[in-house]
Structures are given as C-alpha cells and as structure tokens.
Motif scaffolding. Sequence first.
Motif, short mmCIF file in Angstrom:
data_model
loop_
_atom_site.label_atom_id
_atom_site.label_comp_id
_atom_site.label_asym_id
_atom_site.label_seq_id
_atom_site.Cartn_x
_atom_site.Cartn_y
_atom_site.Cartn_z
N VAL A 104 3.57 -14.62 4.31
CA VAL A 104 3.95 -13.91 5.01
C VAL A 104 5.68 -13.22 4.49
N LEU A 105 6.16 -13.91 3.82
CA LEU A 105 7.90 -13.83 3.58
C LEU A 105 8.00 -12.98 2.72
N HIS A 124 8.86 -8.15 0.66
CA HIS A 124 7.56 -6.20 -1.00
C HIS A 124 7.25 -5.52 -0.43
N LEU A 125 6.95 -5.23 1.46
CA LEU A 125 6.68 -4.32 1.88
C LEU A 125 8.06 -3.93 2.31
N THR A 126 8.62 -4.00 3.02
CA THR A 126 9.94 -3.43 3.51
C THR A 126 11.10 -3.30 2.34
N THR A 161 0.51 -4.75 -6.79
CA THR A 161 1.51 -6.18 -7.36
C THR A 161 1.42 -6.76 -6.09
N LEU A 162 1.32 -6.24 -4.80
CA LEU A 162 1.41 -7.41 -3.52
C LEU A 162 0.37 -7.94 -3.89
N LEU A 163 -1.27 -8.55 -4.25
CA LEU A 163 -2.01 -8.78 -4.30
C LEU A 163 -1.39 -9.69 -5.58
#
Length: 420
Positions: free
Chosen positions: A15-16, A21-23, A37-39
């Motif tokens: 979750v962190l 990554h999104l923020t 890249t998140l995956l």
Amino acid sequence: MLRLQGINLIIGTIVLFIALHLTFAPEHHTVRTTGSTLLGGISFLLMTFSVVLATRLEIFEEMFGGLDRMYQVHRVAGTFTAVFALVHFFSIPKELPPGVDPVLNSTFPSAQIGMASMVLLVIGLFVALNRKISYSRWRNPHKVMALVYILVIGHFMNAPGIFFERFSASGILLIVAALTGTVALVYTMFGMNKRTAMSFTIEAVNSLERATEVVLKPVGNMLKFKPGQFAFVEIQGKDWSEPHPFTISSAPNEDRLRFTMKVLGDWTRKVREELKPGGEVIVRGPYGRFDASKTGCRRQVWVAGGIGLTPFLSKLRAMEDDDDREIHFAYAARNKEEAIFLGELEAVAATRDNITLYPLFSDEGDFARIDVAKKRLPGGLTDYEYFICGPKPMVEGLMKDLKTEGVKRKAIHVEAFEFR
C-alpha cells in the motif's frame, strides 16, 4: 494459526508503494506507463518477501505464526509475483519513448533481462505448483529462483529513466527492498545452513507399524526446542543429502532426540530399510509454533490422526506434574495395530486425572468427527481450544465443522506441514 502481523506488514508495504508511486508519478508518465510499472513494482515486492521468508528467521516465525505458515505465505506470494509480472510484461509499452538513446539502452538491455527472468519465473512457478513432481526433483530446480531475483533487479535497475526513476519515492523503496532481498538471499544460500546445523549420530533405528523411530545422540550441544516443534533432518552419506522436515517426538529434557517417521515414500522407506546406527545426521531447527502450553484456555482438545501423533507425544512426555489443563485427547488410526505408541498414551492417561484418551479406530467405525466430539466432551464445543494434526482431509473437515458449530478460528490450531 496464521498471524496477521506478518500479513499486515506485506500489505502495508505494498500500500505504501502504491501511494508513493501514484502520488509522485513523473509528469512524463502516461497512464499506461504508470499502471504497468506499478504492477511490476508490486510483483518485485512480493518476490522480495518470498526471498526474505526463505531465511527461516525466528522473528518471522513470530510474525506469521510458525515456519509452516511462512511457507504458505511464501508460496502464495510467489504465485502472485508471477501473475503481476505477467500483466506487467504484456502492458508495458514495447517501444522506447521519444528522447531515449537506443544505443545506450542496447548496452544495458533491460527488456532482454526482463524477458529472461519472466521465462524462468513462469517455469519455476509451474514446477513449484506441479504436485506430480517429487520433492527431490523440485528442490534443486527451485534454487533457480535466486537467479531470477537477481535478473529482476538487473531488469528494473537498467530500465530507461522514462520507465523507472531510481530516486523517486517509490524507486527508493524498491531499491531498499532489493538490498534487503539480496542480503536475505546471500544468507539463505551461504549462511543459514551453517548457522543452524547441529551434528548427531544415529543411536537406534526402531521399526514400528508403518513407521520408523530414529533416535539421535548429540555430538556436541543438545538441540533446544519446545514440545510440538519440528526440525529438518539431513542424513549424511551418499544419496542421503536431501533434508526432510519431521516433528520432534522426544521431550525437551531428554538427552536424545527422537523422530517418528511414517513410511510414505521412497525416502522414508529407505530410512526404514537401510539406515543403521552409527551414521551422522545434521539437524536444523527447531521450527514451528504448535504450542499448547501458551494458550490461555485450560480446556483443550487434542486430535491426532496417524503420524500426526508425534507433536502430541512430545507434549505428553514434557508435561509437568502440576499441569492442570483439562485435556481430551482423540487419537485416530485405522486399527489398534497401527496406533503407534498407544500403550504409552494409555499409561500416561491412566496416571493423570487431567487427560482423557479417546482411541478412535476407523476399521471399527469410530472416526474423528464433530458429532462424536459433541457426545463425549463435557460442556459445549466452544468451551475448548483445539489442536489438530493429521491427514489433510481430516484436518480440513474438522476445521470446517468446528467453525460451523461456532468455534472461533483463533481457538483452532493446526500444523500445516507443507513446504511446497
């Protein structure tokens, strides 16, 4: 029982990473690039946790509820590693974005490294999940996962900055994870076995009905363990290098270490037929948290099926005279002849007021079932804590029926003796 502390650590870390990554996603990232890249990052974090759990460190046993639970999480994390990696592979843009030097990228071929690691990962997952492949044939190929982990690190560390910014918030988290995983990997491969190994000599090999008791004499210090724990046994000599986990059936205060092994396959059959006194054995452990003495409930039900008796043997042999727990002990076997150590159990129950023994023989129509327990146990089923060890169908059936009867999951303790 699986403890949530370790699971929460894994979920919290992921979750962190997602939040970072999104923020703090780079402005030049497209939605597709950010998502893929998140995956990939989630896949790497899960793989890192699998690598860390393979160290078998005691701190993680406490967090997850024992080595058996750690290996369950290890297997599930490995499976989802492959799933997320596959989606990442097929969703990542295949063409280099504008502004990326193709010559420099060919010098550090991130894509090729990623392809190689993906192929090896999928093959490794297939081998790991294929129950038709024996443990002996699975064990050495599974070590290729160490190479896969290093390749994955090389893959994202050599990725063009347009895909992976090393000093972004989420990038730093992945680098820290890579360093942690690399240290864990080196320890697992070169330090763990040396640190935990204890030498024993074989004092006796006793044949029982469909089982073998191996008695070991320590060469140096005696292994310190708690009743209900297990260890990995590695017999030294030609064709004996493969370690196997077995529950310790002796008491911690004995000067000998005893393992009772059911004859289930080629290795245990070889133990019964070929193992001789005088040989050398390496024991690594102890592991496991199948401990009935730490529970707060004084009313307990023990259920042993077949060779699942072994952790309870250790508990009984270690029991103090002033132990005031009310224990109802159901021992299930096919018949009286196959009920190993039944005489010892009956002798202990005859001398202790707090133990009631229920031999259950399936040949006589007596099974370890909840309807039987309801008739024989004083009070309601929810008044007790349950400790169950035996064949998987028996354990799963009892757990399901107990929960149906209102027994809380935290009051049911089982030994999940699977390491694949």
